[in-house]
Design an enzyme around this catalytic site. Structure first.
Site, PDB file in Angstrom:
ATOM      1  N   ASP A   1      -0.970  -6.186   8.853  1.00  0.00           N
ATOM      2  CA  ASP A   1      -1.984  -5.168   8.578  1.00  0.00           C
ATOM      3  C   ASP A   1      -3.188  -5.893   7.981  1.00  0.00           C
ATOM      4  OD1 ASP A   1      -3.501  -3.030   7.814  1.00  0.00           O
ATOM      5  OD2 ASP A   1      -2.051  -2.180   6.408  1.00  0.00           O
ATOM      6  N   LYS A  26     -13.537  -0.836   6.074  1.00  0.00           N
ATOM      7  CA  LYS A  26     -14.102  -1.524   4.899  1.00  0.00           C
ATOM      8  C   LYS A  26     -15.191  -2.512   5.309  1.00  0.00           C
ATOM      9  CE  LYS A  26     -10.292   0.349   3.446  1.00  0.00           C
ATOM     10  NZ  LYS A  26      -9.818   1.200   2.400  1.00  0.00           N
ATOM     11  N   TRP A  44       0.878  -1.187   0.000  1.00  0.00           N
ATOM     12  CA  TRP A  44       0.000   0.000   0.000  1.00  0.00           C
ATOM     13  C   TRP A  44       0.909   1.229   0.000  1.00  0.00           C
ATOM     14  CZ3 TRP A  44      -1.830   2.708   4.905  1.00  0.00           C
ATOM     15  CH2 TRP A  44      -2.813   3.663   4.617  1.00  0.00           C
TER      16      TRP A  44
HETATM   17  C1  LMR Z   1      -6.853   2.621  -0.345  1.00  0.00           C
HETATM   18  O1  LMR Z   1      -5.852   1.896  -0.373  1.00  0.00           O
HETATM   19  O2  LMR Z   1      -7.354   3.114  -1.362  1.00  0.00           O
HETATM   20  C2  LMR Z   1      -7.519   2.909   0.973  1.00  0.00           C
HETATM   21  O3  LMR Z   1      -6.903   2.186   1.993  1.00  0.00           O
HETATM   22  C3  LMR Z   1      -7.648   4.354   1.255  1.00  0.00           C
HETATM   23  C4  LMR Z   1      -6.348   5.017   1.575  1.00  0.00           C
HETATM   24  O4  LMR Z   1      -6.298   5.664   2.628  1.00  0.00           O
HETATM   25  O5  LMR Z   1      -5.398   4.938   0.799  1.00  0.00           O
END
Ligand code: LMR
Length: 397
Positions: A211, A246, A130
């Site tokens: 996570d 979510k 992420w």
């Molecule tokens: C995402 O990955 O789109 C979500 O977890 C929102 C974010 O805060 O990035």
């Protein structure tokens, strides 16, 4: 003083969300930010949440401060959701869980506690991860190392290279893992791979930091927690950041948990105290509303059953959008294989097309996709699938 500041580049995900909102085209499609949308393209408040809100409005008799660790009932219900009732760690006294502001706030508290406990530990993150993991955890002071996670060519987890790298992680370092529904690739670890990683963690003596922000959106609430539950059973220490954004649709309520498993109950107490002192230094105490709703839902048999049924609908809709999209774009002029989309889990997959194709999708068609080619499958619906599939096929001509 502010004249010294330079403008900051927009966040890769939230910046895209803002750009989408400003786009005046009626047929635009948002496949960017990870937010669930139903077949009408809306992000509804879940029915169980609405009912819990009505109940809370009746029951709530104060807005006075909560404790630093948040709502005690929420904390214990979240532990049961994470580990499943009857998990051996629950009665051990080795677990401490604190309510924290969303998945991000939980990650940050976890990172700060680890930094206090072992400042020399490096943090190993999978490539890719992420995009916000690196700034969020890196700014807690971690030196970050990478392990290979996703193989772009096969569109699968690069398990051999991942394991080979993990076998070299020094004892005492920390390894970030995604509990389920890998963000951004959708390529999840199998149960057997979780078994292998757990054995390596035991052998090497590194500490996993899991996570888990999408429990229930992949294979189901219990199935998605396989890795968390296994590691909680086998490993002496574990850190877990979880989120209700979510699976309860509570995005803006910033509802999450940071959970620590220590070697002894005495250490767990100390870790909990350290986490609270960190929370106090950053935000004092977490926002209450979302956690009180979750606690009401999980504590009421009917509300909980209804929430689970709604979550299952969400999960099934995402799975059907995976099939719909993959089948509709498989037949394309460049022969790009999109079958991985059907195999992957949760909200996201990489489309795996070239950056210039993404630019054309956005400029010519108003289709917003994160630059990694990550798409949010929940942005697809019966009204936009034909337009979307035609657009993807058109840019691949
Ligand atoms: C995402 O990955 O789109 C979500 O977890 C929102 C974010 O805060 O990035």
């Amino acid at each position: 003083m502010f004249e010294s500041l330079k403008p900051v580049a927009a966040d890769p995900i939230l910046g895209l969300m803002a750009a989408f909102r400003e786009d005046p085209r009626d047929n635009k499609i948002d496949l960017g930010v990870g937010v669930y949308m139903n077949d009408r393209g809306q992000t509804p408040v879940m029915d169980a949440v609405k009912r819990a809100e009505a109940k809370l409005a009746e029951l709530e008799n104060t807005k006075s401060y909560q404790g630093i660790a948040g709502d005690a009932e929420y904390n214990s219900r979240m532990l049961e959701l994470l580990f499943g009732s009857g998990h051996s760690v629950l009665g051990s006294g080795r677990v401490k869980s604190l309510q924290a502001p969303g998945g991000s706030g939980s990650l940050r508290v976890g990172a700060e506690v680890i930094r206090r406990a072992r400042p020399e530990a490096k943090l190993w993150v999978g490539t890719p991860t992420w995009p916000n993991h690196i700034p969020l955890l890196g700014s807690a002071g971690f030196e970050i190392e990478e392990y290979p996670y996703y193989d772009i060519a096969s569109r699968e987890v690069n398990i051999d290279l991942m394991l080979e790298t993990l076998r070299k992680v020094p004892a005492g370092d920390v390894v970030l893992l995604h509990g389920c529904c890998h963000n951004p690739t959708g390529a999840d670890l199998t149960n057997q791979q979780w078994d292998q990683i757990t054995d390596i963690a035991l052998e090497r003596g590194f500490v996993p930091f899991i996570d888990i922000a999408y429990q229930g959106l992949g294979d189901g609430l219990d199935e998605d927690a396989y890795g968390v539950r296994l590691m909680a059973e086998k490993l002496p220490e574990l850190v877990i950041a979880s989120s209700c954004s979510k699976n309860f649709g509570l995005y803006r309520e910033r509802t999450g948990s940071i959970t620590f498993i220590a070697q002894t109950s005495e250490q767990a107490e100390i870790v909990g105290g350290q986490a609270m002192s960190i929370a106090r230094q950053i935000y004092s105490m977490p926002p209450a509303h979302g956690a009180l709703l979750v606690s009401l839902i999980l504590g009421d048999e009917t509300l909980c059953a209804d929430w689970k049924a709604e979550l299952e609908e969400v999960r099934q809709r995402i799975i059907s959008m995976r099939t719909l999209l993959a089948d509709n774009i498989q037949n394309n002029a460049q022969g790009v294989d999109f079958s991985h989309i059907k195999r992957q889990k949760g909200m996201f997959s990489f489309l795996g097309i070239a950056p210039e194709h993404l630019v054309r999708l956005r400029e010519e068609f108003g289709i917003y996709i994160v630059s990694s080619t990550r798409i949010n499958l929940a942005g697809i619906n019966s009204s936009n699938i034909d337009y979307l599939a035609n657009a993807i096929r058109a840019v691949l001509k």
